[in-house]
Enzyme design. Structure first.
Site, PDB file in Angstrom:
ATOM      1  N   HIS A  17     -19.527  16.304 -24.736  1.00  0.00           N
ATOM      2  CA  HIS A  17     -19.819  17.605 -24.126  1.00  0.00           C
ATOM      3  C   HIS A  17     -21.094  18.204 -24.725  1.00  0.00           C
ATOM      4  O   HIS A  17     -21.950  18.729 -24.018  1.00  0.00           O
ATOM      5  CB  HIS A  17     -18.691  18.608 -24.400  1.00  0.00           C
ATOM      6  CG  HIS A  17     -17.387  18.313 -23.742  1.00  0.00           C
ATOM      7  ND1 HIS A  17     -16.210  18.209 -24.439  1.00  0.00           N
ATOM      8  CD2 HIS A  17     -17.057  18.122 -22.432  1.00  0.00           C
ATOM      9  CE1 HIS A  17     -15.217  17.976 -23.607  1.00  0.00           C
ATOM     10  NE2 HIS A  17     -15.699  17.906 -22.380  1.00  0.00           N
ATOM     11  N   LYS A  41      -1.774  23.836 -16.834  1.00  0.00           N
ATOM     12  CA  LYS A  41      -2.034  22.869 -17.914  1.00  0.00           C
ATOM     13  C   LYS A  41      -2.010  23.588 -19.249  1.00  0.00           C
ATOM     14  O   LYS A  41      -2.840  24.473 -19.495  1.00  0.00           O
ATOM     15  CB  LYS A  41      -3.440  22.278 -17.726  1.00  0.00           C
ATOM     16  CG  LYS A  41      -3.492  20.869 -17.224  1.00  0.00           C
ATOM     17  CD  LYS A  41      -4.842  20.300 -17.587  1.00  0.00           C
ATOM     18  CE  LYS A  41      -5.329  19.222 -16.677  1.00  0.00           C
ATOM     19  NZ  LYS A  41      -6.769  18.996 -16.830  1.00  0.00           N
ATOM     20  N   ARG A  90     -19.932   9.961 -16.724  1.00  0.00           N
ATOM     21  CA  ARG A  90     -19.728   8.909 -17.728  1.00  0.00           C
ATOM     22  C   ARG A  90     -19.733   7.536 -17.117  1.00  0.00           C
ATOM     23  O   ARG A  90     -20.261   6.595 -17.665  1.00  0.00           O
ATOM     24  CB  ARG A  90     -18.393   9.129 -18.445  1.00  0.00           C
ATOM     25  CG  ARG A  90     -18.451  10.220 -19.457  1.00  0.00           C
ATOM     26  CD  ARG A  90     -17.094  10.648 -19.886  1.00  0.00           C
ATOM     27  NE  ARG A  90     -16.433  11.375 -18.823  1.00  0.00           N
ATOM     28  CZ  ARG A  90     -15.358  12.117 -18.976  1.00  0.00           C
ATOM     29  NH1 ARG A  90     -14.791  12.200 -20.158  1.00  0.00           N
ATOM     30  NH2 ARG A  90     -14.834  12.765 -17.978  1.00  0.00           N
ATOM     31  N   SER A 127     -11.859  14.303 -24.123  1.00  0.00           N
ATOM     32  CA  SER A 127     -10.996  15.106 -25.002  1.00  0.00           C
ATOM     33  C   SER A 127      -9.604  14.495 -25.071  1.00  0.00           C
ATOM     34  O   SER A 127      -8.983  14.453 -26.141  1.00  0.00           O
ATOM     35  CB  SER A 127     -10.885  16.542 -24.476  1.00  0.00           C
ATOM     36  OG  SER A 127     -12.134  17.138 -24.395  1.00  0.00           O
TER      37      SER A 127
END
Ligand code: ADP
Length: 159
Positions: A17, A41, A90, A127
């Site tokens: 990040h 979440k 990514r 993460s």
């Protein structure tokens, strides 16, 4: 003022990040880091903790504003006159979802999405993977800002 936003969950912020935020900070006058709140979440870190960790990790850049937002990202952008969303890519697996989101967002409000290719050093990093490895005692200190690693180790020890 040229503004952009880096949105995400940042639970917690990783070096991946940070790489994207730092590169955006060189291109824009102000980069907003928006923690998008998803009530369904439950994170490992509270939103306030995540804000603090991001502030500390980005303090040296000098042009980062960190805040949480509950709602649509395009409304966050409209309220702050932000014309661009920055997202890290990514791998090809990120692409389908990101393309859908970008097309939805430009259709909703005209806000552009710019994709930044990840630094290959961090292309496997997320993460959730960091949390999983750390849960089983793996050392992830090279993948996180030092204060984030310390907070992660402490949070997992409390459990
Ligand atoms: P989200 O759940 O919205 O994807 P994340 O916090 O996982 O939120 O990610 C926020 C942004 O950071 C996304 O654009 C994501 O692609 C990017 N990102 C996450 N990890 C990396 C990484 N290792 N390298 C580059 N960009 C990353």
């Amino acid at each position: 003022m040229r503004r952009a936003v880096c949105p995400g969950s940042f639970d917690p912020i990783t070096n991946g990040h940070l790489d994207i935020i730092g590169r955006a900070a060189k291109l824009y006058d102000v980069v907003h880091v928006a923690i998008m709140i998803n009530p369904s979440k439950k994170g490992l870190f509270t939103v306030e903790e995540r804000i603090e960790l991001i502030r500390e990790a980005t303090a040296d850049y000098g042009n980062i504003e960190v805040e949480a937002f509950h709602g649509l990202l395009v409304d966050f952008c409209k309220q702050r006159e932000i014309p661009a969303i920055i997202r890290g890519l990514r791998a090809v697996s990120d692409f389908d979802y990101e393309l859908q989101m970008a097309q939805m967002n430009i259709g909703l409000s005209g806000v552009e999405t710019l994709f930044v290719p990840t630094n290959p050093t961090y292309s496997f990093l997320s993460s959730s993977l960091v949390k999983e490895v750390a849960t089983w005692g793996g050392d992830v200190s090279h993948l996180l800002p030092p204060a984030v690693n310390a907070a992660l180790v402490q949070r997992l020890a409390e459990r």
